[in-house]
Design an enzyme around this catalytic site. Structure first.
Site, PDB file in Angstrom:
ATOM      1  N   CYS A  52       0.809  -1.219   0.000  1.00  0.00           N
ATOM      2  CA  CYS A  52       0.000   0.000   0.000  1.00  0.00           C
ATOM      3  C   CYS A  52       0.845   1.274   0.000  1.00  0.00           C
ATOM      4  O   CYS A  52       0.485   2.266  -0.652  1.00  0.00           O
ATOM      5  CB  CYS A  52      -0.965   0.005   1.187  1.00  0.00           C
ATOM      6  SG  CYS A  52      -0.204  -0.378   2.779  1.00  0.00           S
ATOM      7  N   HIS A  63      -2.223   6.915   3.811  1.00  0.00           N
ATOM      8  CA  HIS A  63      -0.778   6.958   4.010  1.00  0.00           C
ATOM      9  C   HIS A  63      -0.229   8.254   3.411  1.00  0.00           C
ATOM     10  O   HIS A  63      -0.479   8.567   2.238  1.00  0.00           O
ATOM     11  CB  HIS A  63      -0.097   5.778   3.308  1.00  0.00           C
ATOM     12  CG  HIS A  63      -0.338   4.452   3.947  1.00  0.00           C
ATOM     13  ND1 HIS A  63      -1.002   4.289   5.139  1.00  0.00           N
ATOM     14  CD2 HIS A  63       0.035   3.193   3.546  1.00  0.00           C
ATOM     15  CE1 HIS A  63      -1.043   3.006   5.451  1.00  0.00           C
ATOM     16  NE2 HIS A  63      -0.432   2.319   4.504  1.00  0.00           N
TER      17      HIS A  63
END
Length: 373
Positions: free
Chosen positions: A159, A261
């Site tokens: 990710c 993120h």
């Protein structure tokens, strides 16, 4: 029933359907214009139960009506034989053996797990970056015993890797090779799955270590941004960006954010003089991946959205823009050590996970890699 551009029904199955990534697959696929959820797979503890009783639902929307009463099956290929595509949200400790069995059963697997990312015949694809790597699939099929006609494995990236390679690809496309890259991540707790990081560890705290994460980012970047070369033995290989060596140094941190993120990135270009910050902004805005041009329905309007505000992107404000299918970039400026630095935000449970797998499958359908009967 959902249909693809050729008018054929596309039945899909989901492995690990009760987990965090599996739930995201269920949410997205329940409203997909081409794909119809046909089978849900999970562990033996969940098998035999209606989905609504098997899952501890953690999404922000209700369980889709199309799957509420669907009986969960064990992750065995015979239950998925009618599926054209299998999406895997399995944890790594279970994914390797199960995904291999499904491939051997001549089923097409699009996996979010890490198990086959380093396999020399398995493409590691970020759909807004390197869909050309699908071209290695015939070799993967030929190497199986017996050779396969329809079955294969495609993986999507970690990710955190996914989020920052999209702008890196845009910059290499516009300005040529990048020589060096420093990336520092601030990764959301959902990236650790459920129940994830202990509250005593993450509240009022930052954890400056995520096991294996830095190595994954440094290695995966080279496979994704590199090309495919023909070996002397006639076999195709991933060149790992070897024609223009790229050095990557990653520092990964877990922060008290639920989703999204954030990464601070600095790059040095081979091109001298390097591009200016304004040229970089323009290149990021202009970047159009093939997945957009050929009509994948889950691709965002903006692969990269560039913020002009000095304090964006921010996870709470920007992670759900375009349903999390693109990335946001801001603070593009000169770097006094390398050349250019900027901030990237990527929704780790969308483009960083299930959304990537779904767009990879859309690309495979449009390119004829998935054989729909």
């Amino acid at each position: 029933m959902s249909k693809n551009p050729d008018g054929k029904q596309i039945k899909v199955g989901i492995l690990g359907a009760t987990g965090t990534v599996g739930q995201r697959f269920v949410t997205l696929l329940s409203k997909h214009p081409w794909f119809t959820i046909h089978v849900l797979g999970a562990s033996s503890r969940s098998a035999g139960k209606p989905y609504t009783l098997a899952v501890m639902w953690k999404q922000t929307t209700p369980i889709p009506s199309v799957v509420r009463d669907m009986i969960v099956r064990e992750c065995h290929p015979q239950y998925f034989a009618e599926c054209d595509i299998i999406f895997s949200g399995l944890d790594a400790d279970a994914a390797g053996e199960i995904e291999s069995a499904f491939r051997s059963a001549d089923l097409a697997i699009f996996s979010n797990a890490k198990n086959y990312r380093r396999d020399p015949s398995v493409p590691l694809i970020v759909p807004l970056v390197n869909d050309s790597h699908l071209s290695i699939i015939p070799q993967q099929q030929a190497l199986q015993n017996p050779p396969l006609k329809k079955g294969f494995i495609v993986t999507n990236a970690n990710c955190s890797t996914t989020g920052y390679v999209i702008p890196l690809r845009a910059l290499e496309k516009a300005f040529g090779p990048i020589e060096s890259c420093l990336v520092t991540t601030m990764q959301a707790i959902s990236g650790a799955g459920y129940p994830g990081v202990s509250s005593l560890d993450i509240i009022d705290n930052i954890v400056p270590y995520i096991g294996g994460e830095e190595e994954k980012m440094e290695w995966e970047t080279l496979k994704i941004l590199g090309g495919i070369a023909d070996g002397d033995d006639g076999m195709k290989t991933f060149d790992m960006h070897a024609r223009h060596p790229l050095r990557v140094s990653a520092s990964c941190n877990r922060v008290p954010v639920i989703d999204g993120h954030t990464m601070c990135v600095s790059v040095r270009f081979q091109q001298r003089p390097p591009p200016s910050p304004q040229q970089v902004r323009e290149a990021l805005v202009a970047y159009t991946p093939e997945a957009q041009s050929i009509g994948c329905p889950s691709v965002p309007v903006h692969a990269i959205f560039v913020h002009e505000e000095p304090d964006r992107p921010q996870p709470r404000l920007d992670r759900y823009y375009q349903d999390g299918a693109g990335v946001s970039v801001g603070r593009v400026r000169q770097c006094p050590v390398l050349d250019i630095k900027f901030v990237v935000l990527a929704n780790n449970v969308s483009i960083g996970a299930a959304t990537s797998s779904i767009i990879n499958a859309e690309l495979a359908v449009l390119k004829g890699v998935v054989k729909v009967e």
